[in-house]
Design an enzyme around this catalytic site. Structure first.
Site, short mmCIF file in Angstrom:
data_model
loop_
_atom_site.label_atom_id
_atom_site.label_comp_id
_atom_site.label_asym_id
_atom_site.label_seq_id
_atom_site.Cartn_x
_atom_site.Cartn_y
_atom_site.Cartn_z
N LYS A 35 0.67 -0.86 0.00
CA LYS A 35 -0.01 0.22 -0.33
C LYS A 35 1.26 1.53 0.23
O LYS A 35 2.17 1.06 0.52
CB LYS A 35 -1.08 -0.19 1.04
N ARG A 131 -9.68 -0.05 15.70
CA ARG A 131 -10.47 0.12 14.58
C ARG A 131 -11.14 0.11 13.51
O ARG A 131 -11.32 0.34 13.09
CB ARG A 131 -8.38 0.38 14.19
N TYR A 256 17.05 29.37 7.36
CA TYR A 256 14.94 29.91 8.27
C TYR A 256 15.15 30.37 9.47
O TYR A 256 15.98 29.41 10.44
CB TYR A 256 14.64 29.18 8.12
N MET A 304 12.65 23.68 1.13
CA MET A 304 12.20 23.02 1.11
C MET A 304 12.80 22.32 -0.38
O MET A 304 12.33 20.86 -0.16
CB MET A 304 11.08 24.10 -0.12
C1 LIG Z 1 -0.22 -1.57 6.64
C2 LIG Z 1 -0.80 -3.06 7.83
C3 LIG Z 1 0.21 -4.31 7.20
C4 LIG Z 1 1.82 -4.44 7.46
O1 LIG Z 1 2.56 -3.60 8.42
P1 LIG Z 1 3.11 -3.49 8.74
O2 LIG Z 1 3.79 -2.92 10.29
O3 LIG Z 1 3.46 -2.00 7.55
O4 LIG Z 1 3.94 -5.07 8.81
C5 LIG Z 1 -0.20 -5.60 7.58
N1 LIG Z 1 -1.44 -5.39 7.76
C6 LIG Z 1 -2.42 -4.41 8.10
C7 LIG Z 1 -3.95 -4.68 8.04
C8 LIG Z 1 -2.32 -3.30 7.23
O5 LIG Z 1 -3.15 -2.60 7.42
#
Ligand SMILES: *Cc1c(COP(=O)(O)O)cnc(C)c1O
Length: 361
Positions: A35, A131, A256, A304
């Site tokens: 993701k 969640r 800055y 930046m």
């Molecule tokens: C993002 C996610 C993972 C992966 O988690 P990591 O800590 O990056 O290994 C696994 N399960 C779910 C449900 C997630 O949302």
């Protein structure tokens, strides 16, 4: 000279990290979590590298799955939050995605919509993180509903997610695992619990399907253990070059708002990277930076497009010298600590402006 700022991504390292995750899984399998643009590494390049070893991918949403299908990647894709509307569920079925069912709306949609083809379902239970997930009391009924649905294909995987896997000794892990095992006892279903941290450090969480993400990119999900100790290979090297150099007098201020200052005559190198390239603005004075492989300290506010580094103690620094912001010799986890965040965030929000350059595979 073109701008020297790049994120070098080692695809072989990602595949090797996947194989390490797989080796921890015994008889189980791993969905490779890709993701958020494969945690900033580039969704398509990473998916193509992993396609030969991973039996399935996981992403957060259908848009990410669509990008994979448009690139002709035909590996099954798990949608970790499921779908949010009937049309999306239909589209998920068309794209041969696996869907998480974690709330009553999604459960109801699976029973109501006439899908063009059945989908594989992962039923998610809330064992304490609060969640996502159906309450454990709903597990049996939901499992039966899904089993009897013509829209559902194959075995239903039952999953949960741990809130504190990054602290393996936290009691809540065992509590969640025990709620989960009691709940699924009667279901005789394949199970899935572990993210990276759990897979690495909580052996009881390993099951038929594990879900490693961060570890695939070589980051350590455990605050007390480094990626090197875990045997993980860092996939991304964020690098740039020195583009300007100056000597300043004791007492002068840098950048800055004059947030950096020196107590002695100092050599300051300006490096072509800033928060517009994904380097965190929260990184304060003293954050380590590698100049020609040697550690030096960030000084002043991150701009930046640029940062300043105190190179007084390094010999012979010149314009054009290579600077590594994280990667070999300096982990993203360490930089994240200086910036008051986690390596996950630094990687996931890497902007498109920073070109990804691929090696390996
Ligand atoms: C993002 C996610 C993972 C992966 O988690 P990591 O800590 O990056 O290994 C696994 N399960 C779910 C449900 C997630 O949302």
């Amino acid at each position: 000279m073109t701008r020297p700022t790049i994120a070098l991504v080692d695809l072989t390292a990602i595949v090797e990290n996947y194989l390490l995750a797989q080796s921890l899984s015994a008889d189980g399998q791993c969905v490779a979590v890709i993701k958020a643009n494969a945690y900033g590494h580039g969704l398509i390049a990473v998916a193509k590298a992993l396609a030969s070893v991973a039996p399935a991918f996981a992403v957060a949403c259908l848009d990410e799955a669509q990008l994979l299908r448009a690139a002709a990647i035909d590996t099954p894709i798990l949608l970790l939050e499921g779908t949010f509307a009937d049309a999306e569920l239909q589209r998920a079925a068309q794209l041969q995605c696996w869907v998480v069912v974690e709330n009553e709306n999604q459960l109801e949609a699976i029973n109501r919509v006439n899908l063009v083809r059945p989908v594989k379902v992962w039923l998610k239970l809330d064992t304490g993180m609060h969640r996502l997930g159906l309450p454990p009391q709903r597990a049996q009924q939901a499992h039966r509903l899904l089993t009897n649905s013509a829209n559902v294909e194959g075995e239903i995987v039952v999953m949960t997610h741990l809130a504190s896997a990054d602290e393996p000794n936290n009691n809540s892990n065992q509590q969640q695992i025990s709620v989960f095992s009691q709940t699924v006892d009667a279901l005789n279903a394949p199970l899935s619990i572990a993210n990276s941290a759990a897979l690495l450090a909580i052996p009881q969480s390993r099951s038929q399907w594990n879900r490693p993400g961060y570890m695939l990119y070589g980051g350590s999900p455990l605050s007390s253990t480094s990626c090197d100790t875990l045997g993980l290979k860092r996939a991304m090297t964020l690098k740039s070059s020195v583009i300007s150099l100056r000597t300043i007098a004791a007492g002068e201020r840098i950048g800055y708002s004059g947030k950096g200052s020196v107590q002695r005559p100092s050599i300051i190198a300006t490096v072509a990277i800033g928060y517009g390239d994904g380097y965190p603005r929260g990184a304060g004075n003293g954050t380590p930076v590698l100049v020609r492989g040697q550690r030096a300290a960030l000084i002043g506010t991150v701009s930046m497009d640029m940062i300043c580094v105190d190179v007084t103690d390094l010999s012979g620094v010149a314009i054009g010298d290579e600077v590594v912001l994280w990667g070999a010799g300096l982990s993203v986890d360490e930089v994240a600590k200086y910036a008051g965040t986690v390596g996950y965030e630094l990687l996931a929000r890497m902007p498109a402006r920073t070109p990804r350059q691929y090696i390996g595979c």
